[in-house]
Design an enzyme around this catalytic site. Structure first.
Site, PDB file in Angstrom:
ATOM      1  N   LYS A 282      37.999  43.392  52.845  1.00 40.89           N
ATOM      2  CA  LYS A 282      38.328  42.607  51.649  1.00 40.89           C
ATOM      3  C   LYS A 282      39.225  43.444  50.746  1.00 40.89           C
ATOM      4  CE  LYS A 282      33.982  40.005  51.198  1.00 40.89           C
ATOM      5  NZ  LYS A 282      34.475  38.644  51.412  1.00 40.89           N
ATOM      6  N   ARG A 356      27.601  34.106  59.007  1.00 40.55           N
ATOM      7  CA  ARG A 356      27.248  33.120  60.031  1.00 40.55           C
ATOM      8  C   ARG A 356      26.762  33.797  61.314  1.00 40.55           C
ATOM      9  NH1 ARG A 356      33.195  30.620  59.743  1.00 40.55           N
ATOM     10  NH2 ARG A 356      32.890  31.344  57.614  1.00 40.55           N
TER      11      ARG A 356
HETATM   12  N1  BES Z   1      30.200  36.877  51.462  1.00 41.15           N
HETATM   13  C1  BES Z   1      31.403  36.176  51.677  1.00 41.15           C
HETATM   14  C2  BES Z   1      31.496  34.872  50.876  1.00 41.15           C
HETATM   15  C3  BES Z   1      31.477  34.985  49.366  1.00 41.15           C
HETATM   16  C4  BES Z   1      32.659  34.853  48.656  1.00 41.15           C
HETATM   17  C5  BES Z   1      30.304  35.135  48.673  1.00 41.15           C
HETATM   18  C6  BES Z   1      32.647  34.924  47.286  1.00 41.15           C
HETATM   19  C7  BES Z   1      30.296  35.205  47.291  1.00 41.15           C
HETATM   20  C8  BES Z   1      31.471  35.086  46.596  1.00 41.15           C
HETATM   21  C9  BES Z   1      31.547  35.831  53.166  1.00 41.15           C
HETATM   22  O1  BES Z   1      30.969  36.715  54.040  1.00 41.15           O
HETATM   23  C10 BES Z   1      33.002  35.811  53.482  1.00 41.15           C
HETATM   24  O2  BES Z   1      33.616  36.817  53.370  1.00 41.15           O
HETATM   25  N2  BES Z   1      33.514  34.638  53.900  1.00 41.15           N
HETATM   26  C11 BES Z   1      34.880  34.487  54.238  1.00 41.15           C
HETATM   27  C12 BES Z   1      34.960  33.707  55.523  1.00 41.15           C
HETATM   28  C13 BES Z   1      36.340  33.640  56.120  1.00 41.15           C
HETATM   29  C14 BES Z   1      36.792  35.006  56.587  1.00 41.15           C
HETATM   30  C15 BES Z   1      36.320  32.658  57.264  1.00 41.15           C
HETATM   31  C16 BES Z   1      35.559  33.744  53.100  1.00 41.15           C
HETATM   32  O3  BES Z   1      34.941  32.853  52.520  1.00 41.15           O
HETATM   33  O4  BES Z   1      36.667  34.103  52.751  1.00 41.15           O
HETATM   34 MN    MN Z   2      32.254  38.361  54.491  1.00 39.72          MN
END
Ligand code: BES
Ligand code: MN
Ligand code: ZN
Length: 508
Positions: A282, A356
């Site tokens: 990230k 997931r």
């Molecule tokens: N933990 C994150 C989602 C999240 C985002 C939680 C903001 C709280 C606040 C999750 O693991 C994630 O990174 N999801 C990705 C999925 C994508 C790579 C398909 C996302 O939502 O960007």
């Molecule tokens: Mn994530």
């Protein structure tokens, strides 16, 4: 934690640091709400006029402090806005009372005793004020950065005691409401504490240990699978996500049983103690609050302890899927194929879609025990935050009636939520040339794609619901109502209400 007492004393004669009254938005300025008669009398019937002079309007979340008039035992009067006057005979709805009580309790941080003289008409109203005040009083006890508590760095602490005036301590329904509020809020606050604990101080092993310890105190059974057991058991999702971290993963199973229970619910929580994104790292701006990525596991654990405290007539099995998602030489790579628990294979296209993966293993495992329903709770997708904002969680399910029931249950609990679809056409975007499916698909509707991924791991015929709490789990902005900054404890109250409704036979 803040103590709650019910009292039949008058708002004028009770000794407290402040007496809390309600004020509503009238057509011609602020109007003092029911419950504040004795206080208004001490002001010679001019409390509303005095408040108006100070700029009060009665708007929700508005707090006005003023010195008490002579004749009142408390030195301070705190007027909290209740918004519009409810239509005749309607009374204040529970959420309005909860939020007002929460705003008042926040404004009393550092005080010893607050006397709440809000418009409470029945035990349900008392429950709302009690819940709101206790939830609003929460403060996170900051450590000194290495885990030890340092008195000098403590904030001034929560309001120590909430006295509910008009509380009828001898009335069974009021007493039960107070006991429920105390048990429930203690657990919401446990979830908030876990969420607020920095990831260097809470990892999968220490989360599991904390859960085992607290579970024992409440007579709950636990089993913990460590990294060796997880590998041996074939939990490819949890092992895969956890393998990049120095802190190995865990799967915790907690059971609460009642001898007369007729139904069993399985509750599954995403427990990523820190989500860096892994090799699909990230960027800055997206990782500062990712200690909150275990909010689902915290909610599941808190809800089960609450059910045990309340002795609900239902069986609950909790699954905490705990891992830390880190990039390293041992981390999973985009393009790797994982063999999940139960044998399905998944191509990891993005290591940041890790939630997931850990949930899929836990869902397959939970289905083996044939529960009457499964609900998973997860900070799963940024897409759900874009869709519903930061205060509303999304609900998905393989059963429309169950999705509706979950929505109603959340509403009863005072948690904003919204039903979301699982359009089958999005499934093929997760097709993979090298595995049964990929962990990512179409970007548009990403929250629904994630839901469809999870659905693949639910056994046919098992009722399943999914709460994506990525928005409301963590409050980056200022506090409001009974919601603090930081971890909110989102979904705990919904899960507890679900357990209560299931125990009462309200759900299929
Ligand atoms: N933990 C994150 C989602 C999240 C985002 C939680 C903001 C709280 C606040 C999750 O693991 C994630 O990174 N999801 C990705 C999925 C994508 C790579 C398909 C996302 O939502 O960007
Ligand atoms: Mn994530
Ligand atoms: Zn995550």
């Amino acid at each position: 934690m803040t103590v709650l007492t019910l009292s039949t004393s008058s708002a004028a004669t009770l000794r407290a640091d402040a007496v809390v009254v309600g004020v509503t938005k009238g057509a011609k300025g602020p109007v003092v709400a029911v419950g504040a008669e004795a206080v208004d009398k001490a002001f010679g019937g001019k409390l509303a006029a005095t408040l108006e002079t100070l700029g009060a309007t009665g708007a929700e979340d508005e707090v006005t402090k003023l010195p008490a008039a002579s004749g009142l035992k408390a030195p301070v009067v705190l007027a909290v806005g209740l918004g519009e006057v409810p239509a005749k005979g309607d009374g204040y709805d529970a959420e309005t009372l909860r939020r007002a009580a929460g705003a008042a309790a926040r404004a009393l941080a550092g005080s010893k005793k607050g006397a709440f003289a809000l418009p409470v008409e029945d035990a349900a109203g008392a429950a709302a004020v009690a819940e709101g005040a206790l939830l609003g009083a929460y403060t996170y006890d900051k450590g000194n950065g290495n885990g030890a508590k340092d008195d000098k760095k403590k904030n001034n602490g929560p309001l120590a005691e909430v006295v509910l005036l008009g509380g009828k301590p001898r009335d069974k329904a009021y007493k039960a409401a107070a006991e429920r509020a105390t048990a429930l809020v203690a657990e919401v606050n446990r979830a908030r504490d876990l969420i607020n604990t920095p990831a260097n101080l809470l990892n999968p092993a220490s989360f599991a240990a904390a859960a085992v310890k607290a579970a024992k105190e409440h007579g709950l059974k636990t089993e913990v699978l460590d990294e060796t057991a997880l590998k041996k058991g074939g939990y490819g999702g949890i092992v895969g996500v956890g393998q990049g971290s120095e802190a190995p993963p865990r799967l915790v199973r907690i059971t609460y049983t009642h001898p007369k229970a007729e139904k069993t619910l399985a509750l599954i929580g995403k427990g990523i103690t820190y989500d860096s994104g892994g090799i699909s790292l990230k960027p800055a701006g997206h990782n500062e609050t990712m200690k909150c990525d275990m909010s689902g596991a915290a909610a599941v654990f808190a809800a089960i302890v609450t059910a045990a405290k309340l002795g609900l007539r239902v069986n609950l099995t909790g699954w905490l899927a705990l891992a830390e998602n880190m990039p390293s030489g041992s981390a999973i790579r985009p393009g790797d194929v994982l063999s999940m628990y139960g044998g399905k294979t998944v191509e990891v296209l993005n290591t940041d879609a890790e939630g997931r993966l850990v949930l899929a293993d836990a869902i397959t495992r939970a289905c083996e025990e044939k529960p009457d329903a499964i609900v998973d709770v997860a900070t799963l997708t940024g897409a759900m935050v874009l869709a519903l904002g930061t205060r509303t969680f999304g609900i998905m399910s393989n059963d429309e009636a169950f999705r509706t029931a979950l929505h109603e249950t959340a509403e009863e609990a005072g948690e904003p939520s919204w039903p979301m679809p699982l359009p089958t056409h999005l499934r093929k975007s997760m097709d993979s040339p090298v595995a049964d499916l990929a962990n990512m698909g179409e970007r548009m509707g990403g929250g629904l794609v994630a839901g469809l991924f999870l659905k693949e791991f639910v056994e046919d015929g098992t009722t399943w619901g999914h709460l994506d709490i990525a928005g409301p789990a963590f409050n980056d902005c200022g506090p409001f109502g009974y919601t603090p900054k930081g971890g909110t404890g989102s979904a705990v109250r919904t899960l507890v209400r679900l357990a209560e409704r299931t125990a009462a036979g309200d759900l299929g």
